[in-house]
Design a protein around this motif. Structure first.
Motif, PDB file in Angstrom:
ATOM      1  N   LYS A   5      46.807 -27.411  78.072  1.00 33.00           N
ATOM      2  CA  LYS A   5      45.248 -27.395  77.619  1.00 33.00           C
ATOM      3  C   LYS A   5      45.453 -26.086  76.792  1.00 33.00           C
ATOM      4  O   LYS A   5      46.106 -25.648  76.150  1.00 33.00           O
ATOM      5  CB  LYS A   5      44.515 -27.297  78.808  1.00 33.00           C
ATOM      6  CG  LYS A   5      44.552 -28.770  79.427  1.00 33.00           C
ATOM      7  CD  LYS A   5      43.320 -29.006  80.429  1.00 33.00           C
ATOM      8  CE  LYS A   5      43.687 -30.465  81.052  1.00 33.00           C
ATOM      9  NZ  LYS A   5      42.643 -30.738  82.073  1.00 33.00           N
ATOM     10  N   HIS A  87      42.347 -37.654  75.057  1.00 31.98           N
ATOM     11  CA  HIS A  87      42.277 -37.119  76.268  1.00 31.98           C
ATOM     12  C   HIS A  87      40.753 -36.868  76.694  1.00 31.98           C
ATOM     13  O   HIS A  87      39.797 -36.977  75.724  1.00 31.98           O
ATOM     14  CB  HIS A  87      42.725 -35.547  76.347  1.00 31.98           C
ATOM     15  CG  HIS A  87      42.520 -34.902  78.040  1.00 31.98           C
ATOM     16  ND1 HIS A  87      41.486 -34.312  78.360  1.00 31.98           N
ATOM     17  CD2 HIS A  87      43.842 -34.750  78.803  1.00 31.98           C
ATOM     18  CE1 HIS A  87      41.855 -34.010  79.391  1.00 31.98           C
ATOM     19  NE2 HIS A  87      43.195 -34.157  79.891  1.00 31.98           N
ATOM     20  N   GLU A 159      43.377 -41.633  83.665  1.00 27.77           N
ATOM     21  CA  GLU A 159      42.784 -40.196  84.031  1.00 27.77           C
ATOM     22  C   GLU A 159      41.295 -40.488  84.368  1.00 27.77           C
ATOM     23  O   GLU A 159      40.482 -40.461  83.452  1.00 27.77           O
ATOM     24  CB  GLU A 159      43.046 -39.225  83.141  1.00 27.77           C
ATOM     25  CG  GLU A 159      44.606 -38.814  82.763  1.00 27.77           C
ATOM     26  CD  GLU A 159      44.623 -37.401  82.253  1.00 27.77           C
ATOM     27  OE1 GLU A 159      45.252 -36.798  82.856  1.00 27.77           O
ATOM     28  OE2 GLU A 159      44.074 -37.053  81.246  1.00 27.77           O
ATOM     29  N   GLY A 165      40.824 -31.831  86.668  1.00 24.28           N
ATOM     30  CA  GLY A 165      40.590 -30.270  87.096  1.00 24.28           C
ATOM     31  C   GLY A 165      39.585 -30.114  88.389  1.00 24.28           C
ATOM     32  O   GLY A 165      39.231 -28.771  88.224  1.00 24.28           O
ATOM     33  N   SER A 204      44.239 -34.009  88.892  1.00 26.53           N
ATOM     34  CA  SER A 204      44.288 -33.206  90.001  1.00 26.53           C
ATOM     35  C   SER A 204      45.664 -33.923  90.828  1.00 26.53           C
ATOM     36  O   SER A 204      46.034 -33.692  91.840  1.00 26.53           O
ATOM     37  CB  SER A 204      43.493 -33.306  90.972  1.00 26.53           C
ATOM     38  OG  SER A 204      41.908 -32.835  90.679  1.00 26.53           O
ATOM     39  N   GLY A 225      47.904 -31.462  84.572  1.00 25.54           N
ATOM     40  CA  GLY A 225      47.196 -30.225  84.001  1.00 25.54           C
ATOM     41  C   GLY A 225      47.439 -29.147  84.757  1.00 25.54           C
ATOM     42  O   GLY A 225      48.188 -28.251  84.390  1.00 25.54           O
ATOM     43  N   GLY A 226      46.452 -28.533  85.622  1.00 20.79           N
ATOM     44  CA  GLY A 226      46.515 -27.425  86.265  1.00 20.79           C
ATOM     45  C   GLY A 226      47.704 -27.078  86.934  1.00 20.79           C
ATOM     46  O   GLY A 226      48.295 -25.933  86.676  1.00 20.79           O
TER      47      GLY A 226
HETATM   48  P1  PGA Z   1      44.468 -31.970  86.020  1.00 25.76           P
HETATM   49  O1  PGA Z   1      44.186 -32.085  84.497  1.00 25.76           O
HETATM   50  O2  PGA Z   1      45.668 -32.033  86.419  1.00 25.76           O
HETATM   51  O3  PGA Z   1      44.059 -30.398  86.099  1.00 25.76           O
HETATM   52  O4  PGA Z   1      43.284 -32.413  86.559  1.00 25.76           O
HETATM   53  C1  PGA Z   1      44.757 -33.318  83.945  1.00 25.76           C
HETATM   54  C2  PGA Z   1      44.709 -33.636  82.634  1.00 25.76           C
HETATM   55  O5  PGA Z   1      43.520 -33.456  82.122  1.00 25.76           O
HETATM   56  O6  PGA Z   1      45.608 -34.019  81.875  1.00 25.76           O
END
Ligand code: PGA
Length: 248
Positions: A5, A87, A159, A165, A204, A225-226
């Motif tokens: 991101k 996304h 997703e 997130g 997540s 993501g994170g």
């Molecule tokens: P996240 O993000 O793993 O931080 O939940 C996933 C994404 O937005 O692709």
């Protein structure tokens, strides 16, 4: 696939690239990729070894007066193999519609890259029983804009918006049910494609839940993501992915 991101600096991205090079294992059956912020594509292309490069967004125009946009040919210059399309943050914050997402996916596949098309429902949509309707529509529009040849070069990322997130991933049952629904829906359009399309889960995904989620029948990988901002966490998730022996 990691999605950094709008995070990082040249310094932190240098550290992350080094960590990823330490994790990469070209002998494994897992495709490992990371979607880096575009100013760092050149650095990542030059410094990543055995890790595919992805971008987080692209224009559906070829070139011209589109200030701030990036074209598929620019991404090709940096050897990008994957590009995210639709996304949920782009759908929510930049009002990207299903049609725009499909046009982007078309442009990406026309350029010879793989489009990672993100689909998913909000919490309200899930609670009001609209989950299947929303996902069906997101998929249907793809089929009306992309040829079968192009569709062979997409990955679907499921997703759920409420899991992104938040630290709260969907449960294994919820994920398997939705992934199976996505595959059944694609079967209605093309059976062969449904068998072969990769459907990855995002929201997540982290070391503590990766083993359970990645082992699910209809889960073919993850969009992270994170946890992809930590070389250690990302490495642990990749290791869990390597354990999955069933290749679709
Ligand atoms: P996240 O993000 O793993 O931080 O939940 C996933 C994404 O937005 O692709």
């Amino acid at each position: 696939m990691g999605n950094w991101k709008m995070n990082g600096s040249l310094l932190t991205i240098k550290t992350l690239c080094e960590a990823l090079n330490g994790i990469a294992d070209t002998s494994a059956h897992v495709d490992m990729a990371v979607c880096v912020p575009s100013p760092y594509l050149f650095y990542a292309r030059t410094n990543l070894k055995g890790v595919c490069l992805g971008a987080q967004n692209v224009s559906h125009h070829d070139d011209g007066a589109y200030t701030g946009e990036i074209s598929t040919s620019m991404l090709k210059d940096f050897d990008c193999q994957y590009v995210l399309a639709g996304h949920s943050e782009r759908r929510a914050l930049y009002a990207e519609t299903n049609v725009e997402v499909a046009l982007k996916a078309k442009k990406i596949t026309d350029a010879g890259m793989t489009a990672v098309v993100c689909i998913g429902e909000s919490l309200d949509q899930r609670l009001s029983g609209e989950l299947e309707k929303i996902l069906f529509e997101q998929i249907r529009v793809l089929f009306s804009y992309l040829s079968l040849k192009a569709l062979a070069n997409i990955v679907i990322a499921y997703e759920p918006v409420w899991a992104i997130g938040t630290g709260l991933a969907a449960t294994a049952n919820q994920i398997q049910d939705v992934h199976a629904f996505i595959r059944q829906t694609i079967t209605k359009f093309n059976e062969n494609l449904a068998k072969n399309v990769r459907i990855v889960y995002g929201g997540s995904l982290k070391p503590s839940n990766a083993a359970e989620i990645l082992a699910l029948d209809d889960v073919d990988g993850g969009l992270i993501g994170g946890a992809s901002l930590s070389g250690k966490d990302f490495g642990e998730i990749i290791n869990q992915a390597k354990r999955k022996t069933c290749l679709r």
